[in-house]
Design a protein around this motif. Structure first.
Motif, PDB file in Angstrom:
ATOM      1  N   LYS A  40      35.379  40.536  39.735  1.00 12.50           N
ATOM      2  CA  LYS A  40      36.097  39.259  39.717  1.00 12.50           C
ATOM      3  C   LYS A  40      37.071  39.198  38.558  1.00 12.50           C
ATOM      4  O   LYS A  40      38.201  38.738  38.690  1.00 12.50           O
ATOM      5  CB  LYS A  40      35.097  38.104  39.647  1.00 12.50           C
ATOM      6  CG  LYS A  40      34.365  37.930  40.957  1.00 12.50           C
ATOM      7  CD  LYS A  40      33.303  36.895  40.894  1.00 12.50           C
ATOM      8  CE  LYS A  40      32.658  36.769  42.271  1.00 12.50           C
ATOM      9  NZ  LYS A  40      31.404  36.025  42.232  1.00 12.50           N
ATOM     10  N   LYS A  41      36.605  39.684  37.398  1.00 12.70           N
ATOM     11  CA  LYS A  41      37.480  39.731  36.219  1.00 12.70           C
ATOM     12  C   LYS A  41      38.722  40.563  36.514  1.00 12.70           C
ATOM     13  O   LYS A  41      39.835  40.195  36.132  1.00 12.70           O
ATOM     14  CB  LYS A  41      36.720  40.350  35.034  1.00 12.70           C
ATOM     15  CG  LYS A  41      36.045  39.308  34.159  1.00 12.70           C
ATOM     16  CD  LYS A  41      36.882  39.035  32.924  1.00 12.70           C
ATOM     17  CE  LYS A  41      37.123  37.580  32.639  1.00 12.70           C
ATOM     18  NZ  LYS A  41      36.059  36.661  32.620  1.00 12.70           N
ATOM     19  N   ALA A  42      38.509  41.701  37.200  1.00 12.21           N
ATOM     20  CA  ALA A  42      39.642  42.578  37.508  1.00 12.21           C
ATOM     21  C   ALA A  42      40.678  41.828  38.333  1.00 12.21           C
ATOM     22  O   ALA A  42      41.878  41.897  38.069  1.00 12.21           O
ATOM     23  CB  ALA A  42      39.150  43.816  38.255  1.00 12.21           C
ATOM     24  N   VAL A  43      40.187  41.075  39.313  1.00 10.59           N
ATOM     25  CA  VAL A  43      41.117  40.348  40.191  1.00 10.59           C
ATOM     26  C   VAL A  43      41.884  39.299  39.394  1.00 10.59           C
ATOM     27  O   VAL A  43      43.115  39.209  39.479  1.00 10.59           O
ATOM     28  CB  VAL A  43      40.353  39.685  41.360  1.00 10.59           C
ATOM     29  CG1 VAL A  43      41.296  38.821  42.183  1.00 10.59           C
ATOM     30  CG2 VAL A  43      39.695  40.739  42.237  1.00 10.59           C
ATOM     31  N   THR A  44      41.161  38.490  38.604  1.00  9.41           N
ATOM     32  CA  THR A  44      41.869  37.408  37.909  1.00  9.41           C
ATOM     33  C   THR A  44      42.748  37.953  36.782  1.00  9.41           C
ATOM     34  O   THR A  44      43.802  37.398  36.510  1.00  9.41           O
ATOM     35  CB  THR A  44      40.901  36.346  37.363  1.00  9.41           C
ATOM     36  OG1 THR A  44      39.861  36.989  36.639  1.00  9.41           O
ATOM     37  CG2 THR A  44      40.305  35.525  38.483  1.00  9.41           C
ATOM     38  N   ASN A  45      42.337  39.053  36.143  1.00  9.17           N
ATOM     39  CA  ASN A  45      43.216  39.648  35.129  1.00  9.17           C
ATOM     40  C   ASN A  45      44.522  40.131  35.745  1.00  9.17           C
ATOM     41  O   ASN A  45      45.580  40.048  35.120  1.00  9.17           O
ATOM     42  CB  ASN A  45      42.526  40.836  34.457  1.00  9.17           C
ATOM     43  CG  ASN A  45      41.627  40.400  33.323  1.00  9.17           C
ATOM     44  OD1 ASN A  45      41.744  39.283  32.822  1.00  9.17           O
ATOM     45  ND2 ASN A  45      40.724  41.265  32.911  1.00  9.17           N
ATOM     46  N   ALA A  46      44.433  40.658  36.978  1.00  3.73           N
ATOM     47  CA  ALA A  46      45.630  41.226  37.607  1.00  3.73           C
ATOM     48  C   ALA A  46      46.690  40.166  37.883  1.00  3.73           C
ATOM     49  O   ALA A  46      47.878  40.445  37.871  1.00  3.73           O
ATOM     50  CB  ALA A  46      45.249  41.933  38.915  1.00  3.73           C
ATOM     51  N   ILE A  47      46.256  38.925  38.133  1.00  7.13           N
ATOM     52  CA  ILE A  47      47.254  37.896  38.452  1.00  7.13           C
ATOM     53  C   ILE A  47      47.395  36.852  37.349  1.00  7.13           C
ATOM     54  O   ILE A  47      48.353  36.075  37.361  1.00  7.13           O
ATOM     55  CB  ILE A  47      46.932  37.185  39.793  1.00  7.13           C
ATOM     56  CG1 ILE A  47      45.589  36.468  39.719  1.00  7.13           C
ATOM     57  CG2 ILE A  47      46.961  38.164  40.942  1.00  7.13           C
ATOM     58  CD1 ILE A  47      45.324  35.589  40.922  1.00  7.13           C
ATOM     59  N   GLY A  48      46.452  36.833  36.401  1.00  8.85           N
ATOM     60  CA  GLY A  48      46.387  35.782  35.376  1.00  8.85           C
ATOM     61  C   GLY A  48      47.706  35.382  34.735  1.00  8.85           C
ATOM     62  O   GLY A  48      48.112  34.223  34.825  1.00  8.85           O
TER      63      GLY A  48
END
Lengths: 358, 444
Positions: A40-48
């Motif tokens: 989940k962190k990976a996903v939100t970091n990618a678009i954050g």
């Protein structure tokens, strides 16, 4: 002058779909495939650091539409009243889901906002596909009943659906089987697009799984595209006339199919950005082809009483459009600089950006 | 038809009122964060950078709320006010599109860098990104007020046979005499909100003996910014804006001042009273003779037209609402100047941090700038009614012709529910940030 602004508007719309498209797609991936906290962190970091600026393109598209084509803005925004309000509410849920999740360390809090973010992203992708479907299918302009307009010829109102769910019914709804199918194209293509962005911008453990997901979803997408194209004549008896008249337009479907077929090789791509490039090509080509097929119409009429809205009968007055070009060019150059700076500072992999850790 | 107009107006009023709670803080706060950051660059004292970082958290939360509640504003021109958009889009679309292109991109691109990029960029560039966020937010205010000014005092247009307004002078949109007073007045309102919020949180820390170093810094900075902006909002900007109303919208001026009858020999200024529109008089009046004439025309005996001079068809739609909004704004503005003067004197005498009652007053002042700003906007908007474009297009003629009142009520209820949730979450998170307080750390 109208034509210039039409090209500007369509270019901005395409940029919006490509940019915020990966945010929505990342949300769909987050909903279905990101199981662990690390995923989940990976996903939100990618678009954050990007999603907020990406969403500004929507506001900019709305602003330019308002300014250059006020009649189209007035007609379509009031006519598609309910779906637009739903889109607004979903955008709010999506944004607060993303921004609030990391604010409190509590399992239940995180689950609630994860779902809000994921489900809102999914529904937004669906609604945007449905919106495209409505634009190519057309609406009952002037709300004609029994051969008589009940309103001014450029105004209309569509309920969310009618009981027949048919794009042919006399009483149209926003959602019918045809527009719903384009909604699904929206969901699948943006899910692929978002997955490609995550692969591009992170080194997460999710990436190998996402490549498989993209490969499988691409079959679904191909099937949906084939079904859509073979049923297209139902809403437009002659969808290829513009392409026959102006053969150079064939470049757009070619771009779309390059993107679509290119993605079947996703599992052997050496460079992580390549998949994102192909899904971008699909969105760009697909959107441009669809818009080109109805040109110069921007909102077709489904009755014989009132004419379709075209870019020529909805545009603002000449002087305003001409003067607008001056400030627009300056603004567009500035936007290019901002985007360059933004993507330069946040270049490469984003695994350590710590989005939401405040 | 009546219902359609009513719900359209309610929805716009509700969503814009809620929305503007956030930008009024962020516009002023961005200036104060830039100030803290600048002090840090000059002095290298960590306290200033920590203060900037603390307020950035509050800023980011407010900014996010401002963005998500702002998008519906732009949409609603088309969804609920389609006829207005169709007729005037060639003009107000110009300034609204410029807002999107010039300020939103600037703000949002550099806010990401400002929030996440301090380590990546170094201090000077970090200051620069903060400054650009400030610039973007003020540019946004400027372009919105340019739009607002055109609706209050239309310039640079012609009306075609089909009723459409078309632009014939782009420069006139920005040399509009309404624009600069309204813009500066509004921005000072925004600085007041941020300075009172900063001072209030500072006073809270001092009174609780928590984060006292920061408490002192916040109170001091808030009081200095607060004093300057409280004075500037009255004079010259408020004075200037009121004179514009007197000159260009005399009937609005009479209604907001509560002048029912023209008085020979100069008009009184009304401090307190309840307008009785049915009987055309003011109840329980407390007034000072001749002052309004002097403030407006610098002559004690200048004549000010009362409502009796105008036809009822051009009366503002809600005279008591307009009157109360204006008087609440002016009354609170006067209290702001008084409190900030006292606090400044105590600051000068180096007694502010120990004068408990002033700290309590500063702390409890927190909601009032929000009320004053809201009341100020209600004065402007109710003052323009029954017109969308003053004297040219009536509000009733601007709504979407095909959207039923039932559908608008549905979405209005939806917005009320959703914004209640947003408001709760906002308060919860703001309290959490304030409770945790600023963090001290070493930089560079």
């Amino acid at each position: 002058m109208e034509l210039y602004w039409y090209i500007i508007l369509m270019t901005m719309l395409t940029i919006y779909v490509i940019l915020d498209g990966y945010d929505f797609g990342a949300g769909i991936i987050h909903l279905f495939f990101a199981k662990t906290e690390k995923d989940k962190k990976a996903v939100t970091n990618a678009i954050g650091p990007f999603w907020d600026a990406n969403e500004v393109w929507l506001i900019a598209v709305g602003g330019v539409l308002f300014f250059a084509f006020p009649t189209l803005y007035a007609s379509s925004f009031s006519g598609f009243y309910l779906p637009l309000m739903m889109i607004l509410w979903l955008l709010i849920f999506r944004a607060i889901g993303l921004e609030l999740r990391g604010q409190i360390k509590n399992r239940m809090w995180e689950v609630i906002w994860d779902k809000a973010f994921g489900i809102a992203s999914l529904l937004l992708a669906l609604f945007f596909g449905i919106a495209l479907g409505n634009i190519v299918r057309g609406v009952n302009l002037g709300m004609v009943t029994d051969g008589v307009s009940t309103h001014e010829p450029h105004f209309f109102f569509l309920p969310l659906w009618n009981s027949s769910f048919s794009p042919h019914s006399e009483h149209l709804g926003v959602i019918d089987w045809f527009t719903l199918m384009l909604g699904l194209v929206g969901v699948i293509s943006l899910a692929i697009h978002g997955a490609n962005w995550i692969i591009f911008k992170t080194n997460s453990d999710l990436n190998p799984k996402l490549k498989k997901v993209i490969f499988n979803l691409n079959f679904v997408l191909l099937a949906l595209v084939i079904i859509s194209l073979s049923t297209w004549h139902i809403i437009d008896p002659n969808p290829f006339r513009n392409f026959l008249e102006h053969p150079w337009l064939i470049i757009f479907p070619l771009i779309a199919f390059t993107g679509l077929f290119g993605l079947f090789k996703v599992r052997s791509f050496k460079k992580d950005g390549l998949g994102f490039l192909f899904s971008t090509l699909f969105l760009l080509g697909g959107l441009a082809s669809t818009v080109a097929s109805i040109f110069p119409k921007v909102l077709p009429s489904t009755n014989d009483v009132n004419p379709s809205l075209t870019l020529y009968n909805v545009a603002a007055h000449e002087y305003g459009l001409a003067i607008g070009v001056y400030w627009f060019v300056i603004a567009a150059l500035l936007v290019a600089v901002y985007m360059f700076v933004q993507y330069r500072v946040f270049r490469g992999k984003m695994d350590d950006v710590g989005y939401g850790d405040h | 038809m009546e219902d359609m107009l009513f719900y359209d107006r309610m929805q716009f009023a509700f969503t814009i009122t809620f929305h503007y709670l956030f930008p009024q803080l962020t516009m002023g706060l961005s200036l104060m964060i830039v100030y803290f950051k600048w002090r840090f660059l000059r002095t290298k004292i960590d306290k200033y950078n920590d203060a900037a970082k603390f307020w950035m958290k509050i800023f980011a939360l407010n900014f996010a709320m401002g963005v998500v509640t702002g998008i519906p504003m732009e949409f609603q021109f088309g969804t609920n006010w389609a006829k207005f958009s169709e007729l005037t889009g060639g003009i107000i679309g110009q300034t609204l599109a410029m807002e999107g292109m010039f300020s939103f991109f600037l703000e949002s691109s550099f806010l990401g860098l400002f929030l996440f990029g301090e380590k990546l960029m170094g201090q000077k560039l970090h200051f620069l990104t903060g400054f650009l966020v400030f610039l973007g937010s003020w540019a946004s205010g400027y372009l919105i007020i340019a739009t607002h000014s055109w609706m209050q005092y239309p310039v640079g247009y012609e009306i075609l046979e089909n009723g459409k307004f078309v632009l014939n002078n782009f420069g006139a949109l920005f040399s509009n005499p309404w624009l600069m007073p309204a813009f500066l007045h509004n921005q000072m309102g925004s600085v007041i909100t941020s300075s009172f919020v900063v001072a209030s949180i500072g006073a809270f820390y001092l009174l609780n003996n928590k984060h006292s170093e920061f408490g002192k810094l916040f109170v001091k900075t808030g009081v200095i910014f607060g004093l300057i902006s409280s004075i500037l909002i009255a004079f010259p900007t408020g004075d200037w804006a009121a004179k514009n109303v007197a000159k260009h919208q005399p009937v609005t001026f009479a209604a907001m001042e509560g002048i029912f009858e023209t008085e020979d020999g100069g008009a009184e200024i009304i401090l307190i009273g309840q307008p009785d529109v049915e009987n055309k008089k003011l109840d329980n009046k407390i007034a000072v003779p001749n002052v309004l004439s002097f403030l407006t025309y610098q002559r004690w005996d200048a004549q000010i037209k009362g409502l009796n001079e105008f036809d009822e068809s051009v009366y503002p739609t809600n005279i008591p609402g307009l009157y109360y909004s204006y008087h609440i704004m002016v009354g609170l503005g006067t209290i702001f100047i008084g409190l900030m003067l006292i606090a400044s004197i105590q600051l000068y005498r180096k007694k502010l941090y120990t004068t408990k009652w002033v700290l309590w007053a500063l702390m409890f002042m927190l909601p009032f700038p929000y009320i004053a700003n809201t009341a100020g906007w209600y004065t402007a908007e109710l003052g323009r009614q029954p017109w969308l474009v003053y004297n040219l297009l009536r509000t009733a003629d601007g709504i979407s012709p095909t959207v039923s009142s039932g559908n608008t009520l549905f979405t209005l209820l939806g917005f009320i529910g959703l914004y209640a949730l947003l408001g709760l979450l906002f308060i919860m998170l703001a309290v959490k940030i304030i409770h945790k307080g600023p963090e001290t750390s070493k930089h560079n």
